[in-house]
Design an enzyme around this catalytic site. Structure first.
Site, PDB file in Angstrom:
ATOM      1  N   ILE A 163      -5.539  -3.225   3.433  1.00  0.00           N
ATOM      2  CA  ILE A 163      -4.071  -2.923   2.542  1.00  0.00           C
ATOM      3  C   ILE A 163      -3.835  -1.515   2.392  1.00  0.00           C
ATOM      4  CG2 ILE A 163      -3.926  -5.174   1.244  1.00  0.00           C
ATOM      5  CD1 ILE A 163      -5.403  -3.913  -0.942  1.00  0.00           C
ATOM      6  N   ASP A 164      -2.703  -1.009   2.468  1.00  0.00           N
ATOM      7  CA  ASP A 164      -2.417   0.249   2.390  1.00  0.00           C
ATOM      8  C   ASP A 164      -3.197   1.193   1.152  1.00  0.00           C
ATOM      9  OD1 ASP A 164      -0.509  -0.282   4.378  1.00  0.00           O
ATOM     10  OD2 ASP A 164       1.072  -0.006   3.463  1.00  0.00           O
ATOM     11  N   LYS A 165      -3.415   2.174   1.380  1.00  0.00           N
ATOM     12  CA  LYS A 165      -3.890   3.332   0.549  1.00  0.00           C
ATOM     13  C   LYS A 165      -3.319   3.249  -0.886  1.00  0.00           C
ATOM     14  CE  LYS A 165      -4.394   8.049  -0.491  1.00  0.00           C
ATOM     15  NZ  LYS A 165      -3.232   8.503  -1.307  1.00  0.00           N
ATOM     16  N   ASP A 166      -2.107   3.194  -0.912  1.00  0.00           N
ATOM     17  CA  ASP A 166      -1.362   3.202  -2.068  1.00  0.00           C
ATOM     18  C   ASP A 166      -0.896   1.677  -2.490  1.00  0.00           C
ATOM     19  OD1 ASP A 166      -1.566   5.797  -2.624  1.00  0.00           O
ATOM     20  OD2 ASP A 166       0.125   6.151  -1.369  1.00  0.00           O
ATOM     21  N   THR A 167      -1.438   0.847  -2.162  1.00  0.00           N
ATOM     22  CA  THR A 167      -1.375  -0.634  -2.498  1.00  0.00           C
ATOM     23  C   THR A 167      -2.670  -1.210  -3.071  1.00  0.00           C
ATOM     24  OG1 THR A 167       0.407  -1.162  -0.864  1.00  0.00           O
ATOM     25  CG2 THR A 167      -0.833  -3.025  -1.841  1.00  0.00           C
TER      26      THR A 167
END
Length: 354
Positions: A163-167
């Protein structure tokens, strides 16, 4: 969800008005010549610096390592002018294998075969240029020891999905080859015929229909290579959503919503791209929701303050279900909203439903 694009098509350069010089401390300065005017930046820089491929140049641009006149260059496909002076920072070479690091982990489940992590926002999943330490892989190598070595490749041992860094939210990691193969098969099927389930909670601008689906292919953006976009040249991407709550702005009019998104495919930035594509980008998404910044002024003051401090897209991987790759037992996990998103949710809910 991979990064990096492009083919190594660097060429020899024989122009008569270009100047290339190596600066101290791994910094390269390149001044373009008349023959370069109007050409793509990545192609020009690769010609001026034969040791750097176009792929490497594209990565350096995406990582913010290329500047023009003191300003960071964001588009590797942009056109250059004669006399442009580019400064390229060349990071120190990174180790071939990630190092184990004693980083605390929030563990939802663990056995001899796999581990389910509740990842905080801000943590990169696996090492990449510019993120060689502090990643989930670094933490897992310390926590799990040598059992992860080689699983899924040197740079991403045990990682089946990301999952994305900022998720924030849930993801599962395999501890050995058999578990990796079993989990990978389920993620490749995307829950179409098997038990895999992935659900995300997303705060979005506007009020979408009660439920719906987006079936739109996703590919790299044609000019902004660090972004993704809906493009016919892309790979199949399907997102299903269900409206859970709606929120009013300070004026009492509908302004934002909470939706649950379920993935039938797993493309880079899929939910963010698809929700923006239908006119409902995520709150806090500076990449795909830039056109909605003015809507924040309509939020109640406390909600506006919380959103300004969020510094990330309001997206959380809240549910993960799959068949255990060894025992075949069905496992399902739920993750509560992290503190910063729960605070936003409480304020939006307290402001009243639209």
């Amino acid at each position: 969800m991979t990064e990096g694009t492009g083919e190594d098509t660097s060429e020899d350069w024989t122009g008569d008005m270009a100047e290339t010089q190596a600066a101290p401390s791994s910094r390269l300065t390149i001044t373009t010549g008349a023959d370069d005017a109007g050409q793509r930046l990545d192609r020009v820089l690769a010609r001026h610096a034969p040791d750097l491929s176009r792929t490497r140049i594209q990565r350096l641009v995406a990582d913010g390592q290329v500047q023009l006149g003191g300003r960071v260059v964001v588009d590797a496909a942009g056109r250059v002018n004669a006399g442009d002076v580019y400064s390229i920072a060349l990071p120190e070479p990174e180790a071939a294998e990630p190092a184990a690091e004693n980083i605390p982990l929030s563990i939802a489940y663990e056995d001899d075969d796999l581990i389910v992590i509740d990842k905080p926002a801000g943590m990169v999943v696996h090492p990449a240029p510019g993120h060689s330490s502090g990643t989930l892989v670094n933490a897992l190598l310390h926590h799990c020891g040598d059992s992860l070595s080689g699983i899924g490749g040197v740079r991403r041992p045990g990682i089946v999905h990301r999952i994305d860094k900022d998720t924030s939210g849930l993801l599962v990691v395999a501890k050995h080859d058999k578990a990796h193969q079993g989990l990978a098969a389920q993620f490749a099927d995307h829950g179409r015929t098997g038990p895999l389930e992935r659900a995300y909670l997303a705060f979005v601008w506007g009020v979408p229909r009660p439920r719906g689906s987006v079936n739109a292919p996703i590919d790299r953006h044609p000019t902004h290579r660090q972004k993704m976009a809906v493009r016919q040249s892309g790979r199949e991407a399907i997102t299903h959503w269900q409206l859970l709550e709606t929120y009013a702005g300070a004026d009492g009019e509908p302004l934002a919503s909470l939706v649950e998104c379920q993935l039938e495919t797993g493309r880079t930035h899929q939910i963010r791209v698809h929700m923006a594509h239908i006119g409902h980008p995520l709150l806090g998404d500076e990449v795909y929701g830039q056109g909605f910044r003015t809507k924040a002024a309509r939020l109640p003051e406390e909600a506006r303050t919380l959103l300004e401090g969020l510094k990330r897209q309001a997206l959380h991987a809240a549910r993960l279900g799959f068949a255990h790759p060894v025992s075949e037992q069905h496992l399902a996990f739920d993750s509560d909203l992290p503190e910063e998103l729960e605070a936003l949710h409480a304020v939006l809910s307290g402001a009243g439903e639209a």
